[in-house]
Scaffold this motif. Structure first.
Motif, mmCIF file in Angstrom:
data_model
loop_
_atom_site.group_PDB
_atom_site.id
_atom_site.type_symbol
_atom_site.label_atom_id
_atom_site.label_comp_id
_atom_site.label_asym_id
_atom_site.label_seq_id
_atom_site.Cartn_x
_atom_site.Cartn_y
_atom_site.Cartn_z
ATOM 1 N N VAL A 100 0.859 -1.333 0.156
ATOM 2 C CA VAL A 100 -0.036 -0.189 -0.187
ATOM 3 C C VAL A 100 0.843 1.307 -0.199
ATOM 4 O O VAL A 100 1.513 1.518 0.847
ATOM 5 C CB VAL A 100 -0.953 -0.119 1.368
ATOM 6 C CG1 VAL A 100 -1.868 1.382 1.382
ATOM 7 C CG2 VAL A 100 -1.977 -1.336 1.242
ATOM 8 N N SER A 101 0.775 2.033 -1.189
ATOM 9 C CA SER A 101 1.668 3.162 -1.169
ATOM 10 C C SER A 101 1.531 4.326 -0.273
ATOM 11 O O SER A 101 2.480 4.933 0.244
ATOM 12 C CB SER A 101 1.867 3.829 -2.532
ATOM 13 O OG SER A 101 0.540 4.093 -2.875
ATOM 14 N N ASP A 102 0.344 4.305 0.139
ATOM 15 C CA ASP A 102 0.100 5.510 1.167
ATOM 16 C C ASP A 102 0.810 5.221 2.717
ATOM 17 O O ASP A 102 1.291 6.033 3.389
ATOM 18 C CB ASP A 102 -1.455 5.676 1.341
ATOM 19 C CG ASP A 102 -2.119 6.316 0.376
ATOM 20 O OD1 ASP A 102 -1.258 6.918 -0.389
ATOM 21 O OD2 ASP A 102 -3.216 6.400 0.391
ATOM 22 N N ARG A 103 0.972 3.865 2.928
ATOM 23 C CA ARG A 103 1.493 3.305 4.100
ATOM 24 C C ARG A 103 3.112 3.602 3.953
ATOM 25 O O ARG A 103 3.561 4.118 4.908
ATOM 26 C CB ARG A 103 1.315 1.983 4.411
ATOM 27 C CG ARG A 103 -0.267 1.672 4.625
ATOM 28 C CD ARG A 103 -0.533 0.287 5.203
ATOM 29 N NE ARG A 103 -1.944 0.416 5.475
ATOM 30 C CZ ARG A 103 -2.703 -0.572 5.454
ATOM 31 N NH1 ARG A 103 -2.126 -2.120 5.407
ATOM 32 N NH2 ARG A 103 -4.038 -0.570 5.775
ATOM 33 N N LYS A 134 4.285 6.106 2.224
ATOM 34 C CA LYS A 134 4.375 7.521 2.287
ATOM 35 C C LYS A 134 4.348 7.930 3.705
ATOM 36 O O LYS A 134 5.085 8.732 4.270
ATOM 37 C CB LYS A 134 3.585 8.312 1.511
ATOM 38 C CG LYS A 134 3.882 8.132 -0.084
ATOM 39 C CD LYS A 134 2.670 8.959 -0.783
ATOM 40 C CE LYS A 134 2.916 8.333 -2.259
ATOM 41 N NZ LYS A 134 1.660 8.263 -3.131
ATOM 42 N N SER A 135 3.424 7.476 4.336
ATOM 43 C CA SER A 135 3.218 8.042 5.626
ATOM 44 C C SER A 135 4.234 7.320 6.762
ATOM 45 O O SER A 135 4.898 8.069 7.784
ATOM 46 C CB SER A 135 1.918 7.165 6.308
ATOM 47 O OG SER A 135 2.028 6.761 7.364
ATOM 48 N N ARG A 171 7.209 9.832 6.241
ATOM 49 C CA ARG A 171 6.896 10.958 6.863
ATOM 50 C C ARG A 171 7.286 10.829 8.326
ATOM 51 O O ARG A 171 7.927 11.849 8.981
ATOM 52 C CB ARG A 171 5.585 11.585 6.768
ATOM 53 C CG ARG A 171 5.246 12.215 5.349
ATOM 54 C CD ARG A 171 3.719 12.895 5.339
ATOM 55 N NE ARG A 171 2.880 11.889 5.807
ATOM 56 C CZ ARG A 171 2.002 11.359 4.796
ATOM 57 N NH1 ARG A 171 2.303 11.639 3.479
ATOM 58 N NH2 ARG A 171 0.929 10.493 4.928
ATOM 59 N N SER A 221 6.892 0.067 -3.423
ATOM 60 C CA SER A 221 5.312 -0.299 -3.175
ATOM 61 C C SER A 221 5.099 -0.903 -4.654
ATOM 62 O O SER A 221 3.719 -0.716 -4.717
ATOM 63 C CB SER A 221 4.526 0.820 -2.591
ATOM 64 O OG SER A 221 4.687 1.874 -3.489
#
Ligand SMILES: NC(=O)c1ccc[n+]([C@@H]2O[C@H](COP(=O)([O-])OP(=O)(O)OC[C@H]3O[C@@H](n4cnc5c(N)ncnc54)[C@H](O)[C@@H]3O)[C@@H](O)[C@H]2O)c1
Length: 213
Positions: free
Chosen positions: A95-98, A100-101, A104, A118
């Motif tokens: 999951v690419s959002d994970r 990115k998070s 961060r 990802s």
């Protein structure tokens, strides 16, 4: 038989094989378990040796690649960022959002942004091939653990796997065999190692690593 030096009359594999044979001969093992137990038979390869006592020089900085930054992975990532001398070099999740998070989370601590992976279910292999990692931490669903740890060790990294490390006997031997052949540590991240009961069992164990090498 394996050819390890040991002061104990039984090797682990020998013990398992003997216990299996005894259980089978006594009819104690149900048919469904027989095939699984047979896979525990001795099968050490030439050059393979146990990793108890395997030591490496201390590292000023431990460079870690993370695979799986869901609930557990993200939480442990936060813990590791509190430790001096830890560098998070790469992060992988389908999951690419994970990813990115997680990146961060790292940069918010004033650290360099880790590389992100990802691009599909096997992107972890690319992470394992990096040449700037000491350890690969695996916090993915259970059926991925062994494949990922084996990939990490074959690429020269130590592997740390969330519980359970493996779910079949054959998978357990894959981890043991790969660690012993690649000369890398593979640890299961059990977080209840030092409770009263665990220490009691440790003291009851007849063979100590230090007396075997
Ligand atoms: N030690 C403990 O106290 C403790 C506590 C909770 C969970 N766990 C263990 O941690 C592991 C993860 O549990 P969780 O609750 O974080 O699950 P989770 O589903 O929240 O996280 C798993 C992550 O792995 C990712 N993933 C799945 N397949 C992948 C692949 N092929 N490549 C890269 N990423 C992939 C998922 O997208 C997800 O983000 C499990 O093995 C679980 O048993 C341990």
């Amino acid at each position: 038989m394996n050819n390890r030096k040991t002061s104990h009359p039984f090797s682990r594999r020998g013990f398992l094989a003997a216990a299996t044979a005894t259980s089978l001969s006594m009819g104690l093992v149900p048919g469904s378990a027989t095939a699984a137990l047979k896979s525990a038979a001795p099968r050490a390869k030439p050059g393979q040796d146990r990793v108890f006592g395997l030591k490496f020089p201390p590292l000023d900085k431990v460079r870690i690649g993370f695979i799986g930054v869901g609930n557990r992975g993200a939480s442990l990532l936060g813990n590791l960022l509190e430790i001096e001398g830890v560098e998070i070099s790469a992060v992988c999740d389908i999951v690419s959002d994970r990813v990115k998070s997680a990146q961060r989370l790292v940069t918010a601590k004033g650290r360099a942004e880790p590389a992100g992976y990802s691009q599909g279910e096997t992107a972890f292999e690319e992470l394992c091939r990096r040449d700037d990692l000491d350890l690969v931490y695996i916090a993915t669903p259970w059926d991925w653990h062994v494949r990922m740890a084996v990939s990490a060790m074959k690429q020269g990294k130590h592997a740390a796997i969330e519980v359970p490390a493996a779910i079949t006997l054959d998978e357990c031997w894959q981890l043991v065999d790969t660690a012993e052949l690649t000369r890398r540590h593979c640890l299961m991240l059990e977080n209840c190692c030092y409770g009263e009961i665990e220490l009691l069992v440790l003291r009851m164990a007849p063979v100590r690593a230090s007396s075997e090498s």
